[in-house]
Write an enzyme that holds these catalytic residues in place. Sequence first.
Site, PDB file in Angstrom:
ATOM      1  N   ASP A 204      38.369   3.279 -17.184  1.00  0.00           N
ATOM      2  CA  ASP A 204      36.961   3.223 -17.589  1.00  0.00           C
ATOM      3  C   ASP A 204      36.200   4.536 -17.475  1.00  0.00           C
ATOM      4  O   ASP A 204      34.984   4.542 -17.331  1.00  0.00           O
ATOM      5  CB  ASP A 204      36.256   2.171 -16.722  1.00  0.00           C
ATOM      6  CG  ASP A 204      36.518   2.393 -15.233  1.00  0.00           C
ATOM      7  OD1 ASP A 204      36.864   3.524 -14.866  1.00  0.00           O
ATOM      8  OD2 ASP A 204      36.379   1.429 -14.450  1.00  0.00           O
TER       9      ASP A 204
ATOM     10  N   GLU B 280      44.971  -1.178 -17.474  1.00  0.00           N
ATOM     11  CA  GLU B 280      43.916  -1.637 -16.548  1.00  0.00           C
ATOM     12  C   GLU B 280      42.726  -2.193 -17.345  1.00  0.00           C
ATOM     13  O   GLU B 280      41.583  -1.779 -17.184  1.00  0.00           O
ATOM     14  CB  GLU B 280      43.457  -0.537 -15.586  1.00  0.00           C
ATOM     15  CG  GLU B 280      42.761  -1.073 -14.344  1.00  0.00           C
ATOM     16  CD  GLU B 280      42.334   0.014 -13.353  1.00  0.00           C
ATOM     17  OE1 GLU B 280      41.206   0.499 -13.461  1.00  0.00           O
ATOM     18  OE2 GLU B 280      43.126   0.347 -12.464  1.00  0.00           O
TER      19      GLU B 280
ATOM     20  N   GLU C 269      30.949   3.322 -16.057  1.00  0.00           N
ATOM     21  CA  GLU C 269      32.284   2.741 -16.237  1.00  0.00           C
ATOM     22  C   GLU C 269      32.259   1.343 -16.860  1.00  0.00           C
ATOM     23  O   GLU C 269      33.130   0.999 -17.666  1.00  0.00           O
ATOM     24  CB  GLU C 269      33.031   2.697 -14.891  1.00  0.00           C
ATOM     25  CG  GLU C 269      33.435   4.066 -14.353  1.00  0.00           C
ATOM     26  CD  GLU C 269      32.323   4.796 -13.605  1.00  0.00           C
ATOM     27  OE1 GLU C 269      31.219   4.221 -13.438  1.00  0.00           O
ATOM     28  OE2 GLU C 269      32.527   5.947 -13.193  1.00  0.00           O
TER      29      GLU C 269
ATOM     30  N   HIS D 275      31.969   8.662  -3.963  1.00  0.00           N
ATOM     31  CA  HIS D 275      31.718   9.604  -5.068  1.00  0.00           C
ATOM     32  C   HIS D 275      30.957   9.037  -6.260  1.00  0.00           C
ATOM     33  O   HIS D 275      30.572   9.770  -7.173  1.00  0.00           O
ATOM     34  CB  HIS D 275      33.046  10.164  -5.589  1.00  0.00           C
ATOM     35  CG  HIS D 275      33.870   9.129  -6.340  1.00  0.00           C
ATOM     36  ND1 HIS D 275      33.687   8.866  -7.670  1.00  0.00           N
ATOM     37  CD2 HIS D 275      34.847   8.295  -5.936  1.00  0.00           C
ATOM     38  CE1 HIS D 275      34.519   7.928  -8.045  1.00  0.00           C
ATOM     39  NE2 HIS D 275      35.234   7.550  -7.022  1.00  0.00           N
TER      40      HIS D 275
ATOM     41  N   ARG E 153      28.756   7.758  -9.358  1.00  0.00           N
ATOM     42  CA  ARG E 153      27.487   8.224  -9.915  1.00  0.00           C
ATOM     43  C   ARG E 153      26.324   7.288  -9.578  1.00  0.00           C
ATOM     44  O   ARG E 153      25.222   7.744  -9.308  1.00  0.00           O
ATOM     45  CB  ARG E 153      27.577   8.342 -11.445  1.00  0.00           C
ATOM     46  CG  ARG E 153      27.986   9.717 -11.915  1.00  0.00           C
ATOM     47  CD  ARG E 153      28.255   9.765 -13.414  1.00  0.00           C
ATOM     48  NE  ARG E 153      29.289  10.769 -13.662  1.00  0.00           N
ATOM     49  CZ  ARG E 153      29.059  12.004 -14.107  1.00  0.00           C
ATOM     50  NH1 ARG E 153      27.855  12.384 -14.403  1.00  0.00           N
ATOM     51  NH2 ARG E 153      30.051  12.852 -14.287  1.00  0.00           N
TER      52      ARG E 153
ATOM     53  N   HIS F 219      35.228  14.532  -2.241  1.00  0.00           N
ATOM     54  CA  HIS F 219      35.358  14.768  -3.692  1.00  0.00           C
ATOM     55  C   HIS F 219      34.748  16.128  -4.048  1.00  0.00           C
ATOM     56  O   HIS F 219      33.803  16.577  -3.391  1.00  0.00           O
ATOM     57  CB  HIS F 219      34.586  13.630  -4.389  1.00  0.00           C
ATOM     58  CG  HIS F 219      34.812  13.503  -5.858  1.00  0.00           C
ATOM     59  ND1 HIS F 219      34.330  14.407  -6.770  1.00  0.00           N
ATOM     60  CD2 HIS F 219      35.454  12.553  -6.590  1.00  0.00           C
ATOM     61  CE1 HIS F 219      34.659  14.024  -7.990  1.00  0.00           C
ATOM     62  NE2 HIS F 219      35.348  12.897  -7.912  1.00  0.00           N
TER      63      HIS F 219
HETATM   64  C1  UD1 Z   1      34.843  10.618 -12.695  1.00  0.00           C
HETATM   65  C2  UD1 Z   1      34.706   9.318 -13.478  1.00  0.00           C
HETATM   66  C3  UD1 Z   1      34.693   8.125 -12.520  1.00  0.00           C
HETATM   67  C4  UD1 Z   1      35.873   8.158 -11.570  1.00  0.00           C
HETATM   68  C5  UD1 Z   1      35.929   9.500 -10.869  1.00  0.00           C
HETATM   69  C6  UD1 Z   1      37.171   9.576 -10.029  1.00  0.00           C
HETATM   70  C7  UD1 Z   1      33.351   9.401 -15.530  1.00  0.00           C
HETATM   71  C8  UD1 Z   1      32.003   9.362 -16.095  1.00  0.00           C
HETATM   72  N1  UD1 Z   1      33.435   9.317 -14.203  1.00  0.00           N
HETATM   73  O1  UD1 Z   1      33.659  10.771 -11.928  1.00  0.00           O
HETATM   74  O2  UD1 Z   1      34.749   6.931 -13.274  1.00  0.00           O
HETATM   75  O3  UD1 Z   1      35.725   7.145 -10.604  1.00  0.00           O
HETATM   76  O4  UD1 Z   1      35.983  10.543 -11.862  1.00  0.00           O
HETATM   77  O5  UD1 Z   1      37.097  10.600  -9.088  1.00  0.00           O
HETATM   78  O6  UD1 Z   1      34.289   9.478 -16.252  1.00  0.00           O
HETATM   79  N2  UD1 Z   1      34.956  18.608 -10.054  1.00  0.00           N
HETATM   80  C9  UD1 Z   1      35.650  19.754  -9.763  1.00  0.00           C
HETATM   81  N3  UD1 Z   1      37.017  19.706  -9.770  1.00  0.00           N
HETATM   82  C10 UD1 Z   1      37.720  18.572 -10.013  1.00  0.00           C
HETATM   83  C11 UD1 Z   1      36.999  17.397 -10.287  1.00  0.00           C
HETATM   84  C12 UD1 Z   1      35.620  17.425 -10.311  1.00  0.00           C
HETATM   85  O7  UD1 Z   1      35.067  20.797  -9.531  1.00  0.00           O
HETATM   86  O8  UD1 Z   1      38.942  18.602  -9.986  1.00  0.00           O
HETATM   87  C13 UD1 Z   1      33.461  18.649 -10.076  1.00  0.00           C
HETATM   88  C14 UD1 Z   1      32.911  19.349 -11.326  1.00  0.00           C
HETATM   89  O9  UD1 Z   1      31.764  20.066 -10.975  1.00  0.00           O
HETATM   90  C15 UD1 Z   1      32.534  18.166 -12.226  1.00  0.00           C
HETATM   91  C16 UD1 Z   1      32.063  17.172 -11.189  1.00  0.00           C
HETATM   92  O10 UD1 Z   1      32.954  17.320 -10.096  1.00  0.00           O
HETATM   93  O11 UD1 Z   1      31.563  18.521 -13.180  1.00  0.00           O
HETATM   94  C17 UD1 Z   1      32.013  15.723 -11.614  1.00  0.00           C
HETATM   95  O12 UD1 Z   1      33.198  15.331 -12.269  1.00  0.00           O
HETATM   96  P1  UD1 Z   1      33.134  14.138 -13.354  1.00  0.00           P
HETATM   97  O13 UD1 Z   1      34.502  13.871 -13.872  1.00  0.00           O
HETATM   98  O14 UD1 Z   1      32.081  14.413 -14.341  1.00  0.00           O
HETATM   99  O15 UD1 Z   1      32.614  12.904 -12.517  1.00  0.00           O
HETATM  100  P2  UD1 Z   1      33.226  12.134 -11.284  1.00  0.00           P
HETATM  101  O16 UD1 Z   1      32.107  11.777 -10.389  1.00  0.00           O
HETATM  102  O17 UD1 Z   1      34.384  12.878 -10.751  1.00  0.00           O
HETATM  103  N1  UDP Z   2      42.806   9.911  -3.649  1.00  0.00           N
HETATM  104  C1  UDP Z   2      43.566  11.040  -3.401  1.00  0.00           C
HETATM  105  N2  UDP Z   2      43.033  12.032  -2.621  1.00  0.00           N
HETATM  106  C2  UDP Z   2      41.800  11.939  -2.093  1.00  0.00           C
HETATM  107  C3  UDP Z   2      41.008  10.800  -2.373  1.00  0.00           C
HETATM  108  C4  UDP Z   2      41.546   9.799  -3.177  1.00  0.00           C
HETATM  109  O1  UDP Z   2      44.705  11.147  -3.843  1.00  0.00           O
HETATM  110  O2  UDP Z   2      41.390  12.879  -1.398  1.00  0.00           O
HETATM  111  C5  UDP Z   2      43.377   8.855  -4.487  1.00  0.00           C
HETATM  112  C6  UDP Z   2      43.281   7.452  -3.953  1.00  0.00           C
HETATM  113  O3  UDP Z   2      44.346   7.140  -3.072  1.00  0.00           O
HETATM  114  C7  UDP Z   2      43.344   6.635  -5.227  1.00  0.00           C
HETATM  115  C8  UDP Z   2      42.588   7.493  -6.219  1.00  0.00           C
HETATM  116  O4  UDP Z   2      42.640   8.813  -5.684  1.00  0.00           O
HETATM  117  O5  UDP Z   2      44.685   6.525  -5.695  1.00  0.00           O
HETATM  118  C9  UDP Z   2      41.171   7.022  -6.341  1.00  0.00           C
HETATM  119  O6  UDP Z   2      40.446   7.963  -7.037  1.00  0.00           O
HETATM  120  P1  UDP Z   2      38.886   8.074  -6.966  1.00  0.00           P
HETATM  121  O7  UDP Z   2      38.394   7.447  -5.715  1.00  0.00           O
HETATM  122  O8  UDP Z   2      38.553   9.497  -7.244  1.00  0.00           O
HETATM  123  O9  UDP Z   2      38.421   7.254  -8.249  1.00  0.00           O
HETATM  124  P2  UDP Z   2      38.175   5.705  -8.556  1.00  0.00           P
HETATM  125  O10 UDP Z   2      39.379   4.947  -8.138  1.00  0.00           O
HETATM  126  O11 UDP Z   2      36.941   5.301  -7.825  1.00  0.00           O
HETATM  127  O12 UDP Z   2      37.948   5.682 -10.019  1.00  0.00           O
END
Ligand code: UD1
Ligand code: UDP
Length: 375
Positions: free
Chosen positions: A92, A114, A128, A204, A206, A237
């Site tokens: 999602d 999923e 999501e 983490h 939003r 995160h």
């Molecule tokens: C995204 C997904 C969310 C999921 C989450 C898992 C969307 C809208 N949201 O949210 O559904 O649960 O990922 O973690 O698709 N960033 C880094 N390095 C990384 C990853 C993130 O620097 O490797 C920082 C960047 O500044 C980026 C910000 O995190 O702009 C947010 O990342 P983004 O993918 O937009 O949103 P998440 O909150 O991670």
């Molecule tokens: N996870 C990981 N390292 C971390 C935190 C989470 O590998 O430091 C794994 C966790 O075990 C799970 C997945 O990341 O498999 C969950 O991702 P996240 O919480 O970012 O996203 P969501 O599941 O909420 O979409």
Amino acid sequence: MSVFGTRPEAIKMCPLVKELASREEIESLCCVTAQHRQMLDSVLEVFDVKPDWDLDIMTPRQTLSTITSKCLTGMDEAIDALKPDMILVHGDTSTTFAGALSAFYHQVKVGHVEAGLRTYDKYSPFPEEMNRKLVSSIADLYFCPTANNKANLQREAITDGLFITGNTVIDALKTTVQSGYRFATEELNHLPYDEKKIILVTCHRRENYGEPMKNIFLALREIAERNSGVELVYPVHLSPVVREAVDKYLRGAPRVHLIDPLPADEMHNLMARCYMVMTDSGGLQEEAPALGKPVLVLRRETERPEAVEAGTVKLAGVVQDDIVTMAERLIQDKNAYAQMAHAVNPYGDGNACRRIADAILWYFGRGEKPADYLA
Ligand code: UD1
Ligand code: UDP
């Protein structure tokens, strides 16, 4: 062609990419959007998956619109070049929605891994809930983790192409969790697993940005300050919004270990050894029950009611006092803990990828229809 971009999608799709590659009749391609960069690359390394195409879209503090538009533009090129017969998207995220929409624009079949999770609140989780509903309108095949997910789709008048497969995250856990595992992150080898209650934390989402996240972090601070027998471990995160809130409300609290995101294998093995989990993550709500760890969910609702029904997951909400009360009950009351700490597997038996590959081959006229997974 499997398309994914964030950490959780990668953890849940890498085992499938490999299963597809093991089938003679299938050419398994992998296209990453890199909506996450470092957190995606870490997973690709753990599972040793090398993408065929990388859109490399991530920017700091990216907005939903930029993720979606950059994915759409990049996917045009990837689809034109790789010409897949089917695109698989997962869950999602914005990558999921844009990947499915792009497949539709190119009239390529879509398999949704999923599928069928719902809260029926379009702003929670945001964005999501809407992403997965929109993908349901586009998909041709629906790989539902549970019978409840399939029933959700049937209520929306989706009747064809539905499979109950289990969740591929359980397939992933089967490969990562090992007894006697030694952590590469040295600090984790020295945590007092036997003497203290290790609470694994992530946060983490939003929809928790702002007031809810502040409440959650103040609750975690209070729990750590009042209970000398606990240690909180929180791999934070990389989102700057999350990191700022952590710095403001949680950093400096006693017995709180704020560490960088962990590689998936480290995370899964830490979960296997911890006392309990507090999280707003989706994936952790599936993994922790399989490992017999109680979970307090730091959200108002969940699209994963199966483990709540099985008694290993409870909704703690986003109000400071409620979170503290529920956590302290599990820390202090042995019976309350024992009632939640039993392994349940409503999310799968570790064979979801096999069922999904079989279903795809059946769809293209190359094999038997797989039986539904019934927990
Ligand atoms: C995204 C997904 C969310 C999921 C989450 C898992 C969307 C809208 N949201 O949210 O559904 O649960 O990922 O973690 O698709 N960033 C880094 N390095 C990384 C990853 C993130 O620097 O490797 C920082 C960047 O500044 C980026 C910000 O995190 O702009 C947010 O990342 P983004 O993918 O937009 O949103 P998440 O909150 O991670
Ligand atoms: N996870 C990981 N390292 C971390 C935190 C989470 O590998 O430091 C794994 C966790 O075990 C799970 C997945 O990341 O498999 C969950 O991702 P996240 O919480 O970012 O996203 P969501 O599941 O909420 O979409």
